[in-house]
Design an enzyme around this catalytic site. Sequence first.
Site, PDB file in Angstrom:
ATOM      1  N   CYS A  79      29.692 -11.464 -40.896  1.00 28.15           N
ATOM      2  CA  CYS A  79      29.574 -12.380 -42.091  1.00 28.15           C
ATOM      3  C   CYS A  79      29.740 -13.981 -41.633  1.00 28.15           C
ATOM      4  CB  CYS A  79      30.902 -12.096 -42.985  1.00 28.15           C
ATOM      5  SG  CYS A  79      30.608 -10.498 -43.863  1.00 28.15           S
TER       6      CYS A  79
ATOM      7  N   GLY B  22      32.735 -14.494 -34.487  1.00 28.28           N
ATOM      8  CA  GLY B  22      31.629 -13.775 -34.877  1.00 28.28           C
ATOM      9  C   GLY B  22      31.770 -13.052 -36.059  1.00 28.28           C
TER      10      GLY B  22
HETATM   11  N1  LIG Z   1      31.174  -6.277 -43.537  1.00 29.26           N
HETATM   12  C1  LIG Z   1      31.996  -7.173 -44.379  1.00 29.26           C
HETATM   13  O1  LIG Z   1      33.295  -7.262 -43.743  1.00 29.26           O
HETATM   14  C2  LIG Z   1      31.894  -7.912 -45.505  1.00 29.26           C
HETATM   15  C3  LIG Z   1      32.858  -8.315 -46.365  1.00 29.26           C
HETATM   16  C4  LIG Z   1      32.431  -8.948 -47.323  1.00 29.26           C
HETATM   17  C5  LIG Z   1      31.071  -8.980 -47.827  1.00 29.26           C
HETATM   18  N2  LIG Z   1      30.259  -8.622 -47.043  1.00 29.26           N
HETATM   19  C6  LIG Z   1      28.795  -8.583 -47.567  1.00 29.26           C
HETATM   20  O2  LIG Z   1      28.328  -7.313 -48.166  1.00 29.26           O
HETATM   21  C7  LIG Z   1      27.131  -7.036 -48.012  1.00 29.26           C
HETATM   22  C8  LIG Z   1      26.953  -5.760 -47.285  1.00 29.26           C
HETATM   23  O3  LIG Z   1      27.463  -5.874 -46.142  1.00 29.26           O
HETATM   24  P1  LIG Z   1      28.014  -4.516 -45.143  1.00 29.26           P
HETATM   25  O4  LIG Z   1      28.611  -5.177 -43.863  1.00 29.26           O
HETATM   26  O5  LIG Z   1      28.480  -3.567 -45.826  1.00 29.26           O
HETATM   27  O6  LIG Z   1      26.457  -4.047 -44.598  1.00 29.26           O
HETATM   28  P2  LIG Z   1      25.975  -2.597 -44.097  1.00 29.26           P
HETATM   29  O7  LIG Z   1      24.900  -3.100 -43.254  1.00 29.26           O
HETATM   30  O8  LIG Z   1      27.214  -2.193 -43.431  1.00 29.26           O
HETATM   31  O9  LIG Z   1      25.410  -1.992 -45.135  1.00 29.26           O
HETATM   32  C9  LIG Z   1      24.340  -1.994 -46.259  1.00 29.26           C
HETATM   33  C10 LIG Z   1      23.800  -0.921 -46.319  1.00 29.26           C
HETATM   34  O10 LIG Z   1      22.802  -0.886 -47.605  1.00 29.26           O
HETATM   35  C11 LIG Z   1      21.689   0.228 -47.051  1.00 29.26           C
HETATM   36  N3  LIG Z   1      20.465  -0.218 -47.936  1.00 29.26           N
HETATM   37  C12 LIG Z   1      19.718  -1.242 -47.557  1.00 29.26           C
HETATM   38  N4  LIG Z   1      18.991  -1.276 -48.574  1.00 29.26           N
HETATM   39  C13 LIG Z   1      18.847  -0.364 -49.736  1.00 29.26           C
HETATM   40  C14 LIG Z   1      18.411   0.063 -50.668  1.00 29.26           C
HETATM   41  N5  LIG Z   1      17.419  -0.464 -51.133  1.00 29.26           N
HETATM   42  N6  LIG Z   1      19.162   1.206 -51.435  1.00 29.26           N
HETATM   43  C15 LIG Z   1      20.078   1.770 -50.728  1.00 29.26           C
HETATM   44  N7  LIG Z   1      20.810   1.496 -49.804  1.00 29.26           N
HETATM   45  C16 LIG Z   1      19.987   0.229 -49.050  1.00 29.26           C
HETATM   46  C17 LIG Z   1      21.611   0.001 -45.602  1.00 29.26           C
HETATM   47  O11 LIG Z   1      21.189   1.233 -45.245  1.00 29.26           O
HETATM   48  C18 LIG Z   1      23.134  -0.011 -45.152  1.00 29.26           C
HETATM   49  O12 LIG Z   1      23.781   1.271 -45.228  1.00 29.26           O
HETATM   50  C19 LIG Z   1      26.370  -8.466 -47.488  1.00 29.26           C
HETATM   51  O13 LIG Z   1      26.053  -9.214 -48.224  1.00 29.26           O
HETATM   52  C20 LIG Z   1      27.646  -8.876 -46.346  1.00 29.26           C
HETATM   53  O14 LIG Z   1      27.704 -10.406 -46.324  1.00 29.26           O
HETATM   54  C21 LIG Z   1      30.521  -7.818 -45.983  1.00 29.26           C
END
Ligand SMILES: NC(=O)c1ccc[n+]([C@@H]2O[C@H](COP(=O)([O-])OP(=O)(O)OC[C@H]3O[C@@H](n4cnc5c(N)ncnc54)[C@H](O)[C@@H]3O)[C@@H](O)[C@H]2O)c1
Length: 426
Positions: free
Chosen positions: A256, A253
């Site tokens: 991602c 889960g």
């Molecule tokens: N979490 C992981 O392990 C991981 C690993 C690799 C890639 N990713 C990818 O990275 C991306 C982000 O994932 P995450 O887990 O960091 O998400 P997250 O939800 O932890 O963080 C995203 C942040 O973006 C902010 N946000 C949204 N719209 C915004 C805007 N217009 N301006 C400024 N801030 C804004 C949100 O408030 C939030 O704090 C996704 O595409 C995810 O698939 C995640």
Amino acid sequence: MSRIAIVGTGYVGLTTGACFAHLGHEVVCADVDADKIDRLSRGEIPIVEHGLDRLVEEGIRSGRLSFVIGAAQAVTSADVVFLCVPTPQGQDGSADLTYIEAAASEISPHLPYESVVVNKSTVPVGSARVVERVLDRPDVKVVSNPEFLREGSAVQDFLHPDRIVVGSTDQAAAIKVSSLYLGVAAPVIVTDPASAETIKYAANAFLATKLSYVNAIAAICEGVGADINDVVLGLGYDHRIGRDFLRPGPGWGGSCFPKDTRAMLRIAEDAGYDFGLLDGVVAVNEEQFDRVVRKVGEAVGGVLDGRTVGVWGLTFKARTDDLRDSPSIAIIGRLQAAGANVRAHDPTVSGPKPGLPEGIEICTDPYAVCEGADAIVVLTEWDEYRWLDPAKAAGAVANRAVVDARNLLDRNEWVRMGFSYQGIGR
Ligand SMILES: NC(=O)c1ccc[n+]([C@@H]2O[C@H](COP(=O)([O-])OP(=O)(O)OC[C@H]3O[C@@H](n4cnc5c(N)ncnc54)[C@H](O)[C@@H]3O)[C@@H](O)[C@H]2O)c1
């Protein structure tokens, strides 16, 4: 050294920002969540991520890391802007680009001349073009630089990655982004945006495949009387297979794999390919949740209705506080639907929290979960559960039954204390 703006200061954005500041760049992290920015500006880390607090503190102290509300303010003097906003699953399974498009449209009028915008969020093939179109700034190049960090070891993964992938049609922009990673010892793969975007989905789909594969082999082990732990040992020593991601569990889960496998299926469909293999991977995973629920049903004597189930572990894996798409949540939902009452403990959860199913009782002590329980289920591999005392648990439960969906506990110890023990694949 470059001036970097990070748009979206979540798990990926905050790690990226803090690590780039550590590498010597000047970084401004932006988020729409004012409370998050306020806490970060005071050096408070809103997530559980090993080593991140030290880097954020170092960045703030050195003056190289700062936090602002709103993307526009962050980008005004940036050489490179990283988009790290969410890309959740859309209604049809594809990645929802609403946040990416909104962020691009917000920053467009504020971007310095000839700056570079980088998609670090996981985005489907063609998204670099989407961002280019929304930005409508011919002087600004869009580069794909997918992130491969794992929650729980994000800082280590960012600073010591297996590889760095940069996708661009513009050589100067590719060099600009690659050079930000000077000081990080890793191969850099420079390719076109479509290949970079595909690499990320292909990697996550492959890792999910490995996990579903080992869970399927575990099911066979149960049928033939083999022990999955030994089978995995024998498989993992084969370099062609490798040991990583071969640990059986309650199903995969997290924030991602579920959305990225579905998005990959959608990408395949749009490309005219029937990705039946990946369909099977997703189906095995759903089945795995059901298998764990069936084991709990057997442990309580066949009927879950009215039974109390104690759950150890809510996060999707250990060393993170992330509950998004956690297998625990899926399994608890099924237990509740069958009429069970659920009491749960997790080291990172002290009370009701967004994402948790309604109606579960949160305990702040793992032994409190055992009180009156008809079965205990281990759903997250937190190290502290490994060392819990079965004698103490035995004194509290109504029925001595444990389902160890992470193969974490010392089976002999629990059986010696009179517990029926069911693991996965053994
Ligand atoms: N979490 C992981 O392990 C991981 C690993 C690799 C890639 N990713 C990818 O990275 C991306 C982000 O994932 P995450 O887990 O960091 O998400 P997250 O939800 O932890 O963080 C995203 C942040 O973006 C902010 N946000 C949204 N719209 C915004 C805007 N217009 N301006 C400024 N801030 C804004 C949100 O408030 C939030 O704090 C996704 O595409 C995810 O698939 C995640």
